[in-house]
Design a protein around this motif. Structure first.
Motif, short mmCIF file in Angstrom:
data_model
loop_
_atom_site.label_atom_id
_atom_site.label_comp_id
_atom_site.label_asym_id
_atom_site.label_seq_id
_atom_site.Cartn_x
_atom_site.Cartn_y
_atom_site.Cartn_z
N LYS A 76 0.74 -1.21 -0.15
CA LYS A 76 0.01 0.48 0.03
C LYS A 76 1.16 0.70 0.25
CE LYS A 76 -4.68 -1.41 2.30
NZ LYS A 76 -5.02 -1.22 2.94
N GLY A 77 -0.11 2.61 -0.35
CA GLY A 77 0.98 3.73 -0.41
C GLY A 77 1.75 3.69 -1.36
N LEU A 78 1.75 2.81 -2.89
CA LEU A 78 2.52 3.22 -3.92
C LEU A 78 2.16 4.40 -4.58
CD1 LEU A 78 3.54 -0.33 -4.48
CD2 LEU A 78 4.95 1.14 -3.39
N ASN A 96 -10.15 -4.55 -3.37
CA ASN A 96 -9.34 -5.53 -3.49
C ASN A 96 -9.79 -6.46 -1.10
OD1 ASN A 96 -6.48 -6.06 -1.40
ND2 ASN A 96 -6.23 -3.91 -0.58
N ASP A 97 -9.05 -7.64 -1.84
CA ASP A 97 -9.70 -8.60 -1.02
C ASP A 97 -8.62 -8.68 0.89
OD1 ASP A 97 -8.18 -9.81 -2.73
OD2 ASP A 97 -9.34 -12.34 -2.88
N LEU A 98 -7.45 -8.51 0.07
CA LEU A 98 -6.50 -8.44 1.00
C LEU A 98 -6.15 -6.99 1.98
CD1 LEU A 98 -3.47 -11.04 0.04
CD2 LEU A 98 -6.47 -11.55 0.79
N SER A 99 -7.20 -5.91 1.43
CA SER A 99 -6.72 -4.46 2.11
C SER A 99 -6.76 -4.53 3.79
CB SER A 99 -7.49 -3.90 2.02
OG SER A 99 -8.92 -4.16 2.46
N HIS A 100 -7.38 -5.89 4.08
CA HIS A 100 -6.73 -5.58 5.78
C HIS A 100 -5.95 -6.32 5.98
CE1 HIS A 100 -8.72 -10.33 3.88
NE2 HIS A 100 -8.05 -10.59 5.64
N LEU A 101 -5.40 -7.27 5.42
CA LEU A 101 -3.81 -7.33 5.92
C LEU A 101 -3.13 -6.56 5.22
CD1 LEU A 101 -4.35 -11.79 4.69
CD2 LEU A 101 -4.43 -10.22 6.72
N ARG A 102 -2.97 -5.53 4.57
CA ARG A 102 -1.56 -4.33 3.92
C ARG A 102 -1.35 -4.62 3.31
NH1 ARG A 102 -0.07 -0.85 9.08
NH2 ARG A 102 1.03 -0.33 7.73
N TRP A 103 -2.27 -5.21 1.80
CA TRP A 103 -1.92 -5.02 0.45
C TRP A 103 -1.99 -4.63 0.06
CZ3 TRP A 103 2.32 -8.18 -0.43
CH2 TRP A 103 3.15 -8.63 -0.15
N ALA A 104 -1.89 -3.99 -1.30
CA ALA A 104 -2.91 -3.35 -2.42
C ALA A 104 -3.18 -4.27 -3.01
CB ALA A 104 -2.68 -1.80 -2.67
N ARG A 105 -4.53 -4.41 -4.35
CA ARG A 105 -3.96 -5.06 -5.29
C ARG A 105 -3.78 -4.08 -6.70
NH1 ARG A 105 -8.97 -9.75 -5.83
NH2 ARG A 105 -8.01 -10.50 -8.34
N TYR A 106 -3.24 -5.14 -7.74
CA TYR A 106 -2.40 -4.67 -8.82
C TYR A 106 -3.70 -5.90 -9.74
CZ TYR A 106 -1.27 -2.89 -12.98
OH TYR A 106 -0.31 -1.59 -14.08
N SER A 107 -5.03 -5.07 -10.46
CA SER A 107 -5.32 -5.68 -11.48
C SER A 107 -4.81 -5.91 -12.60
CB SER A 107 -6.71 -4.79 -11.79
OG SER A 107 -7.69 -5.30 -12.45
N PHE A 108 -4.46 -7.19 -12.68
CA PHE A 108 -3.91 -7.31 -14.17
C PHE A 108 -4.45 -8.97 -14.89
CE2 PHE A 108 -0.11 -9.69 -16.06
CZ PHE A 108 0.11 -9.37 -17.13
N HIS A 109 -4.91 -9.13 -16.16
CA HIS A 109 -5.26 -10.48 -16.37
C HIS A 109 -4.08 -10.49 -17.51
CE1 HIS A 109 -8.81 -10.21 -13.51
NE2 HIS A 109 -9.29 -8.55 -13.75
N ILE A 110 -4.29 -11.45 -17.16
CA ILE A 110 -3.68 -12.02 -19.01
C ILE A 110 -4.80 -12.33 -19.94
CG2 ILE A 110 -2.12 -14.24 -19.65
CD1 ILE A 110 -0.23 -12.69 -17.90
N GLY A 111 -4.59 -12.95 -20.60
CA GLY A 111 -5.98 -13.13 -21.84
C GLY A 111 -5.34 -14.19 -22.55
N SER A 112 -5.16 -14.26 -24.10
CA SER A 112 -5.42 -15.74 -24.57
C SER A 112 -4.35 -15.97 -24.87
CB SER A 112 -5.94 -15.32 -26.25
OG SER A 112 -4.80 -14.20 -26.32
N ASN A 113 -2.71 -14.85 -24.04
CA ASN A 113 -1.60 -15.66 -24.24
C ASN A 113 -1.55 -16.59 -22.77
OD1 ASN A 113 -0.85 -14.12 -26.24
ND2 ASN A 113 -0.48 -12.32 -24.89
N TRP A 114 -1.89 -17.08 -22.10
CA TRP A 114 -1.87 -17.94 -21.46
C TRP A 114 -1.48 -19.72 -22.10
CZ3 TRP A 114 0.36 -18.50 -17.12
CH2 TRP A 114 0.13 -19.25 -15.88
N LYS A 115 -0.92 -19.87 -22.24
CA LYS A 115 -0.88 -21.45 -22.58
C LYS A 115 0.42 -21.59 -21.98
CE LYS A 115 -2.30 -19.92 -27.11
NZ LYS A 115 -1.82 -18.91 -27.82
N PRO A 116 0.11 -22.01 -20.66
CA PRO A 116 1.67 -23.26 -19.65
C PRO A 116 1.15 -24.26 -20.37
CG PRO A 116 -0.45 -22.85 -18.50
CD PRO A 116 -0.90 -22.41 -19.79
N SER A 117 2.24 -25.43 -20.54
CA SER A 117 2.42 -26.78 -20.52
C SER A 117 3.20 -27.57 -19.44
CB SER A 117 3.98 -26.83 -22.24
OG SER A 117 3.79 -28.03 -22.01
N ARG A 118 2.66 -28.97 -19.52
CA ARG A 118 3.13 -29.37 -18.22
C ARG A 118 4.99 -30.24 -18.38
NH1 ARG A 118 -2.61 -29.99 -18.59
NH2 ARG A 118 -3.47 -30.59 -16.51
#
Length: 145
Positions: A76-78, A96-118
């Motif tokens: 927080k505070g950035l 921000n579901d973790l604000s009570h733990l003194r975290w700030a949430r940064y909203s970021f989403h990976i779109g169609s580029n998410w292709k992890p491999s086993r």
């Protein structure tokens, strides 16, 4: 599909992160594999602070091959270099579901580029995620709320 493929993938990625950020800088929740924490993550140059802890929370680690991580938490505070709050940065309750733990949430989403491999040596890794996150944070530092 092996039962523990997701655990192997997450451990492999924690090892990749430790090679970049240093082994003592990476913490992984070994019991539930619910998060990976980078103790000292470098912020883009257009942010006022130079670094922050970064917490990546995995809602359901077993779904890592289907769903990209999208829960990123920083201090927080950035501020941007001009002293304003960057876009996509939430310090208070609500999004921000973790604000009570003194975290700030940064909203970021990976779109169609998410292709992890086993197969580990192929596919998207958390390094790719952090590269995209850093780019997003750079853009957020330029577009202030």
């Amino acid at each position: 599909m092996a039962l523990n493929d997701h655990l192997t993938w997450l451990a492999y990625n924690a090892n990749l992160l430790s090679q970049i950020f240093g082994k003592s800088n990476i913490q992984m929740d070994i019991t539930n594999v619910a998060y990976i924490r980078i103790r000292d993550y470098p912020l883009p140059s257009n942010w006022k602070q130079t670094n922050t802890p970064l917490l990546i929370v995995f809602d359901n680690p077993a779904n890592i091959f289907v769903t990209a991580p999208d829960r990123f938490y920083i201090n927080k505070g950035l501020k941007s270099i001009c002293g304003a709050k960057p876009t996509h940065y939430y310090e208070n309750k609500g999004f921000n579901d973790l604000s009570h733990l003194r975290w700030a949430r940064y909203s970021f989403h990976i779109g169609s580029n998410w292709k992890p491999s086993r197969r580990l040596i192929k596919g998207t890794t958390l390094i790719d995620v952090l590269d995209a996150l850093h780019l997003s944070m750079t853009q957020a530092g330029d577009r202030i709320e």
